[in-house]
Every structure is written in C-alpha cells, then in structure tokens.
Design a protein around this motif. Structure first.
Motif, PDB file in Angstrom:
ATOM      1  N   ALA A 365       0.568  -1.046   0.209  1.00  0.00           N
ATOM      2  CA  ALA A 365       0.105  -0.049  -0.563  1.00  0.00           C
ATOM      3  C   ALA A 365       0.961   1.021   0.131  1.00  0.00           C
ATOM      4  N   VAL A 366       0.419   1.640  -0.980  1.00  0.00           N
ATOM      5  CA  VAL A 366       1.457   3.572  -1.120  1.00  0.00           C
ATOM      6  C   VAL A 366      -0.365   4.490  -0.233  1.00  0.00           C
ATOM      7  N   MET A 367      -0.287   5.571   0.692  1.00  0.00           N
ATOM      8  CA  MET A 367      -0.648   6.585   0.744  1.00  0.00           C
ATOM      9  C   MET A 367      -0.823   7.629  -0.258  1.00  0.00           C
ATOM     10  N   HIS A 368      -1.151   7.838  -1.112  1.00  0.00           N
ATOM     11  CA  HIS A 368      -1.424   9.074  -1.677  1.00  0.00           C
ATOM     12  C   HIS A 368      -1.461  10.952  -1.023  1.00  0.00           C
ATOM     13  N   ALA A 369      -0.528  11.223  -1.331  1.00  0.00           N
ATOM     14  CA  ALA A 369      -0.998  13.112  -1.370  1.00  0.00           C
ATOM     15  C   ALA A 369      -1.922  13.535  -0.868  1.00  0.00           C
ATOM     16  N   THR A 370      -3.020  14.847  -0.461  1.00  0.00           N
ATOM     17  CA  THR A 370      -3.796  15.104  -0.581  1.00  0.00           C
ATOM     18  C   THR A 370      -3.705  16.418  -0.216  1.00  0.00           C
ATOM     19  N   ARG A 371      -4.921  17.595  -0.620  1.00  0.00           N
ATOM     20  CA  ARG A 371      -4.831  18.495  -0.623  1.00  0.00           C
ATOM     21  C   ARG A 371      -5.497  19.820  -0.897  1.00  0.00           C
ATOM     22  N   LEU A 372      -6.887  19.923   0.145  1.00  0.00           N
ATOM     23  CA  LEU A 372      -7.619  20.890  -0.752  1.00  0.00           C
ATOM     24  C   LEU A 372      -7.734  22.580  -0.122  1.00  0.00           C
ATOM     25  N   ASP A 373      -7.721  23.143  -1.375  1.00  0.00           N
ATOM     26  CA  ASP A 373      -6.895  24.254  -1.118  1.00  0.00           C
ATOM     27  C   ASP A 373      -7.705  25.332   0.069  1.00  0.00           C
ATOM     28  N   PRO A 374      -6.713  25.590   0.925  1.00  0.00           N
ATOM     29  CA  PRO A 374      -7.187  26.497   2.270  1.00  0.00           C
ATOM     30  C   PRO A 374      -8.428  27.282   1.268  1.00  0.00           C
ATOM     31  N   SER A 376     -10.673  26.777  -0.052  1.00  0.00           N
ATOM     32  CA  SER A 376     -12.197  26.230  -0.633  1.00  0.00           C
ATOM     33  C   SER A 376     -13.595  26.962   1.017  1.00  0.00           C
ATOM     34  N   PRO A 377     -14.202  27.244   0.484  1.00  0.00           N
ATOM     35  CA  PRO A 377     -15.802  27.352   0.843  1.00  0.00           C
ATOM     36  C   PRO A 377     -15.904  26.720   2.379  1.00  0.00           C
ATOM     37  N   TRP A 378     -16.016  25.222   1.650  1.00  0.00           N
ATOM     38  CA  TRP A 378     -15.767  24.703   3.196  1.00  0.00           C
ATOM     39  C   TRP A 378     -15.162  24.965   4.128  1.00  0.00           C
ATOM     40  N   VAL A 379     -13.906  25.046   3.928  1.00  0.00           N
ATOM     41  CA  VAL A 379     -12.624  25.666   4.861  1.00  0.00           C
ATOM     42  C   VAL A 379     -12.798  26.394   5.487  1.00  0.00           C
ATOM     43  N   MET A 415     -14.840  14.391  -3.171  1.00  0.00           N
ATOM     44  CA  MET A 415     -15.715  15.308  -2.287  1.00  0.00           C
ATOM     45  C   MET A 415     -14.473  16.236  -1.675  1.00  0.00           C
ATOM     46  N   PRO A 416     -14.583  17.147  -1.121  1.00  0.00           N
ATOM     47  CA  PRO A 416     -14.277  18.210  -0.050  1.00  0.00           C
ATOM     48  C   PRO A 416     -13.672  17.478   0.774  1.00  0.00           C
ATOM     49  N   THR A 417     -12.638  17.516   1.956  1.00  0.00           N
ATOM     50  CA  THR A 417     -12.342  16.935   3.246  1.00  0.00           C
ATOM     51  C   THR A 417     -12.249  18.051   4.255  1.00  0.00           C
ATOM     52  N   VAL A 418     -12.603  17.617   5.307  1.00  0.00           N
ATOM     53  CA  VAL A 418     -12.397  18.613   5.556  1.00  0.00           C
ATOM     54  C   VAL A 418     -12.025  17.350   8.152  1.00  0.00           C
ATOM     55  N   TRP A 419     -11.117  17.778   8.218  1.00  0.00           N
ATOM     56  CA  TRP A 419     -10.202  17.314   9.592  1.00  0.00           C
ATOM     57  C   TRP A 419     -10.136  17.603  10.631  1.00  0.00           C
TER      58      TRP A 419
END
Length: 461
Positions: A365-374, A376-379, A415-419
């Motif tokens: 398994a390789v976990m890929h890099a991801t990033r939502l634009d800071p 973003s309206p959801w942010v 989908m947008p991702t907010v953690w």
C-alpha cells in the motif's frame, strides 16, 4: 432549542461521565487488526458496538466484508432526512495496533480506560475510538436538542487502517453511490498545539522502501580481507547519504515539490508547532533551508531512515559482512508523482555511482498525498463555526504531516475533505500508555456539536 443548548448537552455528557462509559465499552474490545486472532473482535466492534450505537440515533447500518479477501470488514450507515439538504460523510476506524500490554505503565491496561488527572488512557483512546466517539456523541446531542439533524449523515467505519487500509479503495469504488456526500468531516490525528483547535485538509503521502547491498554469500575475516573486499555497510551508508545533505535537505530533484504556493504559505504563516509537554525539541537547523518549521513538515517532503542493519548488531564479529539493508521512507506532498518516486531514486543512485544498491517497495500500500485548497468555501465555513464556539481561530493545515487514506475520499469519492483532530502529538499513539487529554475532549465535543448544529443551518446547495 438553540446551538448553545446542544453544546451544553455535550458538556453534561462529558462532565457526568457519559463519555468515559461509551469509550470504555469500545476500548474494551481488543480490535488489533495486525493480530490474525482478532478477526471476531473486529467484526463484533462493527456488528454489535457500532451498529447498536448508530441505531440509537436512528441510523440504519450494514456490515460488509472486505472485498480484498483480507483485512477487516466495513460498516456503512445512513440517516437521510431530506435529499435537498447537505449530506456529510463521517469516517473512523475501529481497529487499533497491538496492545503491547506488558509495556504499559504500572496500573494501566490497554483494554481498560483509566483516567489519571487530565489523561484518559487506553488503546484506541486517541487513535481512533476516542475521536469517533466524540463525533457520534456530538451528533446525538444535536439530534436530541433540535429533534432532527437538519442535514443527512452517512458513516463509514473500517477495521484495517492500522494495516494500511487494505480493501478500502476497492470498497469505496464498489459503494460509491452509497457513500456519496457533499463533504467529508472526520477526525483523526493530532492538533498542531494541545490548546488550539486544528483543521487539516488532506495528508502527506508516504512510501516505504528497502535499500539493499548484497555483494557475496558469506562474511569474511576482516584481518585477512580488510582493505580487499568492499564493505556493503559502507557502500549503503554513502548511498543513503547522497539522498540528502548533512542537514537532511533532499537532493533527489523529483522529490522536491513545487506546490508550496502562496495560499499554502499563507495558511502556514501563523502556525506554531507544539506537541505538548513531552514532545521533543525541534531541531531548527534540520531540513530544507529557508523554510519555517510548519512549511518543512506540512508543505515539503521528508526522507527518513527507519532502520539500518549490517552484520549482526547484537553479536558483532571481526568479519566483513556480505550484506547491508535499510528500510527508508519518503513523506511527500501534493505535486510529487508517487509512481516516479522509486524510479527517480534509481536514476539518482546510478548517477552517484551506486548501481549495486537495490531498491524495492517495503509494502504494497502507498498512501497518496492530498490537499484541499485552504480557500475552499467548506474550509471558511468550518473555521467560522469553530471560531464561534471557541472564540479562537483554529490552526489550518493544508495537509497533515502524517499520512491517512484521504485520497479515497478526495479522489475516488470526489468530495472536499475537512479533518478536525481531537488528539495531540504527545498522545503516545502506537505506543504504550496511549491517551487523550480530557480538556481537549471536552472542547472537541463543544466544537463538533457546533459544527453539526451549523450544518443543519447551512443552506441547501
């Protein structure tokens, strides 16, 4: 009923001991996904504990097998109030790493929750049972206070995250429609600082790989052959040293990202890294020159040597070993192509005169890099909600410094991702004496009650 009433309800839940009761029940199920003997416990966590808890708030759930034929099962649950309202996906994992029972501090048991001062001990308290317990309690508080959520909720819980989430990608591809949502709001990992709420929008990718030099079949006496036979330990150490400079700055061109953009720099500009009272001191002169500490861990790649072996370290003898090996790791951000990581290293080693060094992946398994634009309206919405609850702007991380399977949500489910993490960096995650901090738990309950209340007020798309 009001937003403040929902927040008061979760405060009462925590202060009255309800959180510890729910968490104790969940920690008491030893869901060690790395232990093949725990298959029943993984299933019971979903089929009994989670299904019954979700049913209590009106959700229908089903437990499904892992499509890969290995790894633990999955749970999908939903509560659809109005298809015209926003739909949020909540994710968590019910598995934990091995308990390491014999290494815990005297008086502590990994499978029993123990509170000592502000620390709430137990395996899975921080990763991840405590975090999804917080979110589910906040959901229930909003539901009971308002009489409805005001939005649609879907829940996905897996039981193989500590093994690299085998089957998660295929499962989400097969259940794309069932998991369709407007946004992922989930909790895992640590806050940037114990006293400041944090939002992160993705994660660094990770690739582990082995570097090996094997020159001959057996060892040879160093008195007879020293100076005549090449030493694989020396060769491998020089090969590894060519990957970075003496301060750890990466020299492989393809591993150096070009995605530390102005918006990412802006998001990182006011961040102070503080892992708590037991955290190590940051080495200010380590890593890429010219970057802040936050930029080095959240906006850049880092290369690590996790283990290095040549000869027999426990019983060294006067002989030139035949073989040397190292397990290494690259944490990388958006902009680094994962399929090119090892070929780029191969080219680098060839150019530096190390064709004898073999390179191969250390895990499937390789976990890929991801990033939502800071931006973003959801942010912006999540920041406003948290600031309304706490009176303080949260730290915003374009991505977590660690890795988790966020690409499944960002890329496969689209989908947008907010953690919103509820732990802290010195929680002893993956180690003996894992714990949560009670003040963070209480504030996290308030934050998530506010988030879910505000979701119910959010206009339909």
């Amino acid at each position: 009923m009001t937003r403040s009433a929902a927040i008061a309800a979760v405060e009462k839940y925590f202060d009255g001991g309800g959180f510890l009761v729910d968490l104790s029940r969940r920690v008491g199920i030893p869901t060690e996904s790395q232990n093949p003997a725990r298959a029943k416990e993984l299933h019971d966590y979903l089929e009994v504990e989670m299904s019954e808890s979700l049913e209590r708030i009106g959700m229908t759930s089903r437990v499904l097998p892992n499509p890969m034929g290995k790894g633990g099962p999955f749970l999908i649950a939903e509560l659809i109030e109005d298809p015209r309202r926003p739909t949020v996906l909540m994710y968590g994992h019910g598995d934990v790493i091995r308990g390491q029972d014999e290494h815990w501090r005297a008086g502590l048991n990994p499978w029993a929750v123990t509170q000592d001062g502000n620390r709430i001990y137990g395996r899975g308290t921080a990763d991840n049972k405590g975090q999804h317990t917080i979110n589910l309690a906040a959901i229930e508080a909003v539901l009971r206070t308002r009489g409805k959520l005001g939005f649609n909720l879907k829940v996905l819980i897996e039981t193989g995250e500590e093994m690299g989430s085998p089957g998660l990608k295929v499962f989400c591809e097969q259940n794309r429609e069932a998991l369709r949502a407007d946004v992922l709001i989930a909790s895992d990992g640590p806050r940037l600082q114990p006293g400041r709420a944090t939002i992160f929008l993705g994660s660094r990718g990770v690739m582990n790989f082995n570097m090996t030099v094997e020159l001959r079949k057996g060892a040879h006496n160093s008195g007879n052959w020293g100076g005549l036979l090449a030493n694989p330990g020396i060769i491998l150490s020089h090969a590894i040293a060519s990957i970075t400079d003496a301060r750890g700055a990466i020299r492989v061109p393809e591993w150096r990202p070009d995605t530390l953009t102005p918006s990412v720099k802006k998001a990182l500009s006011d961040l102070v890294i503080d892992g708590g009272e037991e955290a190590p001191s940051i080495d200010a002169q380590w890593g890429e020159p010219g970057l802040s500490a936050a930029e080095r861990v959240f906006g850049w790649s880092s290369f690590e040597v996790l283990a290095f072996v040549t000869g027999n370290p426990d019983r060294p003898v006067n002989a030139i070993p035949p073989r040397a090996s190292a397990t290494c790791q690259l944490r990388y951000v958006v902009g680094i192509e994962p399929d090119e990581i090892l070929p780029a290293l191969r080219r680098h080693l060839e150019a530096k005169g190390f064709p004898m060094v073999n390179v191969e992946p250390a895990r499937e398994a390789v976990m890929h890099a991801t990033r939502l634009d800071p931006e973003s309206p959801w942010v912006r919405w999540a920041v406003e909600s948290i600031e309304r609850t706490t009176g303080m702007k949260p730290a915003i991380l374009p991505n977590l410094g660690g890795s988790l399977p966020n690409e499944v949500f960002a890329e496969i489910l689209g989908m947008p991702t907010v953690w919103i993490p509820h732990s802290y960096a010195s929680c002893s995650q993956h180690a003996p004496n894992e714990h949560l901090l009670a003040p963070i738990v209480r504030e996290a309950l308030q934050i998530m009650a506010g988030i879910y209340w505000d979701l119910g007020d959010k206009p339909a798309a």
